[in-house]
Design a protein around this motif. Sequence first.
Motif, PDB file in Angstrom:
ATOM      1  N   ASN A   1     -11.031  10.328  -6.482  1.00  0.00           N
ATOM      2  CA  ASN A   1      -9.621  10.084  -6.178  1.00  0.00           C
ATOM      3  C   ASN A   1      -9.437   9.157  -4.985  1.00  0.00           C
ATOM      4  OD1 ASN A   1      -8.106  11.337  -8.155  1.00  0.00           O
ATOM      5  ND2 ASN A   1      -8.125  13.331  -7.166  1.00  0.00           N
ATOM      6  N   MET A   2     -10.238   9.343  -3.963  1.00  0.00           N
ATOM      7  CA  MET A   2     -10.124   8.501  -2.776  1.00  0.00           C
ATOM      8  C   MET A   2     -10.450   7.047  -3.099  1.00  0.00           C
ATOM      9  SD  MET A   2      -9.098  10.110  -0.021  1.00  0.00           S
ATOM     10  CE  MET A   2      -9.688   9.092   1.322  1.00  0.00           C
ATOM     11  N   VAL A   3     -11.523   6.836  -3.855  1.00  0.00           N
ATOM     12  CA  VAL A   3     -11.944   5.472  -4.191  1.00  0.00           C
ATOM     13  C   VAL A   3     -10.923   4.796  -5.096  1.00  0.00           C
ATOM     14  CG1 VAL A   3     -13.707   4.086  -5.348  1.00  0.00           C
ATOM     15  CG2 VAL A   3     -14.386   5.988  -3.881  1.00  0.00           C
ATOM     16  N   LEU A   4     -10.491   5.494  -6.146  1.00  0.00           N
ATOM     17  CA  LEU A   4      -9.527   4.911  -7.084  1.00  0.00           C
ATOM     18  C   LEU A   4      -8.179   4.657  -6.415  1.00  0.00           C
ATOM     19  CD1 LEU A   4     -10.208   6.899 -10.390  1.00  0.00           C
ATOM     20  CD2 LEU A   4     -10.903   4.572  -9.818  1.00  0.00           C
ATOM     21  N   ALA A   5      -7.737   5.613  -5.592  1.00  0.00           N
ATOM     22  CA  ALA A   5      -6.446   5.447  -4.930  1.00  0.00           C
ATOM     23  C   ALA A   5      -6.467   4.256  -3.972  1.00  0.00           C
ATOM     24  CB  ALA A   5      -6.079   6.728  -4.173  1.00  0.00           C
ATOM     25  N   MET A   6      -7.504   4.154  -3.165  1.00  0.00           N
ATOM     26  CA  MET A   6      -7.602   3.044  -2.221  1.00  0.00           C
ATOM     27  C   MET A   6      -7.662   1.707  -2.962  1.00  0.00           C
ATOM     28  SD  MET A   6      -7.710   1.896   0.867  1.00  0.00           S
ATOM     29  CE  MET A   6      -8.118   3.237   1.991  1.00  0.00           C
ATOM     30  N   LYS A   7      -8.451   1.660  -4.031  1.00  0.00           N
ATOM     31  CA  LYS A   7      -8.574   0.416  -4.795  1.00  0.00           C
ATOM     32  C   LYS A   7      -7.240   0.006  -5.413  1.00  0.00           C
ATOM     33  CE  LYS A   7      -9.563   0.322  -8.925  1.00  0.00           C
ATOM     34  NZ  LYS A   7      -8.825   0.176 -10.222  1.00  0.00           N
ATOM     35  N   ASN A   8      -6.544   0.970  -6.006  1.00  0.00           N
ATOM     36  CA  ASN A   8      -5.260   0.676  -6.649  1.00  0.00           C
ATOM     37  C   ASN A   8      -4.193   0.275  -5.636  1.00  0.00           C
ATOM     38  OD1 ASN A   8      -6.246   1.229  -9.229  1.00  0.00           O
ATOM     39  ND2 ASN A   8      -5.703   3.398  -9.095  1.00  0.00           N
ATOM     40  N   PHE A   9      -4.170   0.940  -4.497  1.00  0.00           N
ATOM     41  CA  PHE A   9      -3.157   0.617  -3.490  1.00  0.00           C
ATOM     42  C   PHE A   9      -3.443  -0.724  -2.811  1.00  0.00           C
ATOM     43  CE2 PHE A   9      -2.364   5.388  -3.162  1.00  0.00           C
ATOM     44  CZ  PHE A   9      -1.198   5.303  -3.908  1.00  0.00           C
ATOM     45  N   LEU A  10      -4.708  -1.088  -2.692  1.00  0.00           N
ATOM     46  CA  LEU A  10      -5.035  -2.396  -2.127  1.00  0.00           C
ATOM     47  C   LEU A  10      -4.578  -3.528  -3.041  1.00  0.00           C
ATOM     48  CD1 LEU A  10      -8.623  -1.821  -0.662  1.00  0.00           C
ATOM     49  CD2 LEU A  10      -6.544  -2.337   0.627  1.00  0.00           C
ATOM     50  N   MET A  11      -4.433  -3.240  -4.324  1.00  0.00           N
ATOM     51  CA  MET A  11      -3.996  -4.252  -5.279  1.00  0.00           C
ATOM     52  C   MET A  11      -2.501  -4.127  -5.589  1.00  0.00           C
ATOM     53  SD  MET A  11      -7.195  -4.589  -7.938  1.00  0.00           S
ATOM     54  CE  MET A  11      -6.871  -3.000  -8.705  1.00  0.00           C
ATOM     55  N   VAL A  12      -1.739  -3.491  -4.717  1.00  0.00           N
ATOM     56  CA  VAL A  12      -0.313  -3.249  -4.972  1.00  0.00           C
ATOM     57  C   VAL A  12       0.414  -4.564  -5.251  1.00  0.00           C
ATOM     58  CG1 VAL A  12       0.261  -3.341  -2.502  1.00  0.00           C
ATOM     59  CG2 VAL A  12       1.766  -2.132  -4.102  1.00  0.00           C
ATOM     60  N   PHE A  13       1.229  -4.544  -6.297  1.00  0.00           N
ATOM     61  CA  PHE A  13       1.964  -5.741  -6.694  1.00  0.00           C
ATOM     62  C   PHE A  13       3.335  -5.375  -7.253  1.00  0.00           C
ATOM     63  CE2 PHE A  13       3.183  -8.914  -9.871  1.00  0.00           C
ATOM     64  CZ  PHE A  13       3.110 -10.087  -9.138  1.00  0.00           C
ATOM     65  N   ASP A  14       3.345  -4.595  -8.340  1.00  0.00           N
ATOM     66  CA  ASP A  14       4.596  -4.285  -9.037  1.00  0.00           C
ATOM     67  C   ASP A  14       5.607  -3.570  -8.153  1.00  0.00           C
ATOM     68  OD1 ASP A  14       2.666  -4.998 -10.913  1.00  0.00           O
ATOM     69  OD2 ASP A  14       3.701  -3.963 -12.517  1.00  0.00           O
ATOM     70  N   HIS A  15       5.139  -2.612  -7.349  1.00  0.00           N
ATOM     71  CA  HIS A  15       6.055  -1.866  -6.486  1.00  0.00           C
ATOM     72  C   HIS A  15       6.771  -2.804  -5.511  1.00  0.00           C
ATOM     73  CE1 HIS A  15       3.093   1.256  -7.700  1.00  0.00           C
ATOM     74  NE2 HIS A  15       4.188   1.998  -7.805  1.00  0.00           N
ATOM     75  N   VAL A  16       6.008  -3.745  -4.962  1.00  0.00           N
ATOM     76  CA  VAL A  16       6.581  -4.677  -3.993  1.00  0.00           C
ATOM     77  C   VAL A  16       7.583  -5.608  -4.673  1.00  0.00           C
ATOM     78  CG1 VAL A  16       6.057  -6.523  -2.355  1.00  0.00           C
ATOM     79  CG2 VAL A  16       4.509  -4.575  -2.569  1.00  0.00           C
ATOM     80  N   VAL A  17       7.227  -6.105  -5.862  1.00  0.00           N
ATOM     81  CA  VAL A  17       8.120  -7.011  -6.594  1.00  0.00           C
ATOM     82  C   VAL A  17       9.443  -6.329  -6.915  1.00  0.00           C
ATOM     83  CG1 VAL A  17       8.430  -8.248  -8.779  1.00  0.00           C
ATOM     84  CG2 VAL A  17       6.245  -8.374  -7.571  1.00  0.00           C
ATOM     85  N   ALA A  18       9.384  -5.092  -7.389  1.00  0.00           N
ATOM     86  CA  ALA A  18      10.593  -4.383  -7.820  1.00  0.00           C
ATOM     87  C   ALA A  18      11.462  -3.933  -6.653  1.00  0.00           C
ATOM     88  CB  ALA A  18      10.212  -3.176  -8.673  1.00  0.00           C
ATOM     89  N   LEU A  19      10.850  -3.577  -5.536  1.00  0.00           N
ATOM     90  CA  LEU A  19      11.613  -3.007  -4.427  1.00  0.00           C
ATOM     91  C   LEU A  19      12.089  -4.044  -3.415  1.00  0.00           C
ATOM     92  CD1 LEU A  19       9.495   0.209  -3.818  1.00  0.00           C
ATOM     93  CD2 LEU A  19      11.878   0.144  -4.548  1.00  0.00           C
ATOM     94  N   THR A  20      11.204  -4.903  -2.955  1.00  0.00           N
ATOM     95  CA  THR A  20      11.573  -5.808  -1.866  1.00  0.00           C
ATOM     96  C   THR A  20      11.303  -7.279  -2.165  1.00  0.00           C
ATOM     97  OG1 THR A  20       9.389  -5.651  -0.805  1.00  0.00           O
ATOM     98  CG2 THR A  20      11.042  -4.008  -0.183  1.00  0.00           C
ATOM     99  N   GLY A  21      10.476  -7.562  -3.166  1.00  0.00           N
ATOM    100  CA  GLY A  21      10.110  -8.946  -3.430  1.00  0.00           C
ATOM    101  C   GLY A  21       9.301  -9.570  -2.317  1.00  0.00           C
ATOM    102  N   GLY A  22       8.720  -8.725  -1.469  1.00  0.00           N
ATOM    103  CA  GLY A  22       7.936  -9.216  -0.336  1.00  0.00           C
ATOM    104  C   GLY A  22       8.721  -9.298   0.959  1.00  0.00           C
ATOM    105  N   GLY A  23      10.019  -9.076   0.903  1.00  0.00           N
ATOM    106  CA  GLY A  23      10.862  -9.181   2.095  1.00  0.00           C
ATOM    107  C   GLY A  23      11.089  -7.850   2.764  1.00  0.00           C
ATOM    108  N   PRO A  24      11.959  -7.799   3.762  1.00  0.00           N
ATOM    109  CA  PRO A  24      12.686  -8.937   4.342  1.00  0.00           C
ATOM    110  C   PRO A  24      11.737  -9.940   5.014  1.00  0.00           C
ATOM    111  CG  PRO A  24      13.642  -6.832   5.016  1.00  0.00           C
ATOM    112  CD  PRO A  24      12.320  -6.527   4.418  1.00  0.00           C
ATOM    113  N   GLY A  25      12.012 -11.204   4.823  1.00  0.00           N
ATOM    114  CA  GLY A  25      11.078 -12.227   5.278  1.00  0.00           C
ATOM    115  C   GLY A  25       9.818 -12.128   4.448  1.00  0.00           C
ATOM    116  N   ARG A  26       8.707 -11.915   5.097  1.00  0.00           N
ATOM    117  CA  ARG A  26       7.437 -11.650   4.411  1.00  0.00           C
ATOM    118  C   ARG A  26       6.823 -10.347   4.920  1.00  0.00           C
ATOM    119  NH1 ARG A  26       4.410 -15.979   1.875  1.00  0.00           N
ATOM    120  NH2 ARG A  26       5.677 -17.864   1.676  1.00  0.00           N
ATOM    121  N   SER A  27       7.670  -9.450   5.418  1.00  0.00           N
ATOM    122  CA  SER A  27       7.173  -8.233   6.062  1.00  0.00           C
ATOM    123  C   SER A  27       6.482  -7.280   5.096  1.00  0.00           C
ATOM    124  CB  SER A  27       8.327  -7.506   6.767  1.00  0.00           C
ATOM    125  OG  SER A  27       9.330  -7.138   5.829  1.00  0.00           O
TER     126      SER A  27
END
Length: 288
Positions: free
Chosen positions: A212-238
């Motif tokens: 669980n630790m290995v899979l969770a860390m790997k998946n969270f390091l590749m986070v993409f969809d959550h950021v796109v749907a919620l903030t689009g990388g903003g505010p700014g690039r934060s």
Amino acid sequence: MIKKKPSVYFFMVAPALLLFFSFHTLPVLQGIFYSFTNYRGYGNWDFVGFRNYINVFSDSRIYNAYFFTFKFAIVSTILVNTISLIIALGLNAKIKFHKTLRGIYFMPNILSILIVGFIFNFIFAVFIPNIAENLGITALTTSILGSRDHAWIAIVIVAVWQAAAFNTILYLAGLSTIQQDLYEAASLDGANSWMKFWKVTFPLIAPFFTINMVLAMKNFLMVFDHVVALTGGGPGRSTQSISLLIYEDGFSGGQFALQSANAVIYFIIIVTISIIQIRVLQKREVQM
């Protein structure tokens, strides 16, 4: 001499192998190749050697993306494993409707990340501020997604909520392998609930904790969809993650070669972190 007929297994595996090579391995090899060029995603290109790999470390935006991604991944990994283990322990107990609850807890995992993200975007941006305004809670009247300092917390909440389902199932699988006789023996020795967990339960589910630790860390390091749907990388690039930076600047920012080099470096980093996690946690399994 009887000729051997081609194995049926080859014809079963060959299509899947061809598709995997065409849509996974080949693009990876192309990305590595272009990382040594000045290719912008279009037009002509020339070889530039390791120039892109050197330039990666001179871009402040990349440092910001790395900082956000690792901050998000570490916090989310700790939270999702803690919450999942607590839920699994509760569901493993003899409570009413525990099988139904297992199905309910797993539902977030089968939902589309983008759809979940857009729903939570509405909750954080409209629903919560409206309720807070009606209740007179001034601190919540402004959307957390508009704050450079706190927007990442919203992404953590959504990511952990959805990822906890899969991790919970894995922990439940580990708990099902523990014999009840061990708990009875621990009770006879005077062990309380905490001692049973720390001395019996956790050591026996340690391999599942490692996974669980290995899979969770790997998946969270590749986070993409959550950021796109919620903030689009903003505010700014934060809240711009590494994956989002590679996508945006690589495909629409004219930095295809530079971001290809960034992707190669990040791939090596993720593999290195995963190997370190496995070795450290497996060594801990033996010590326990």
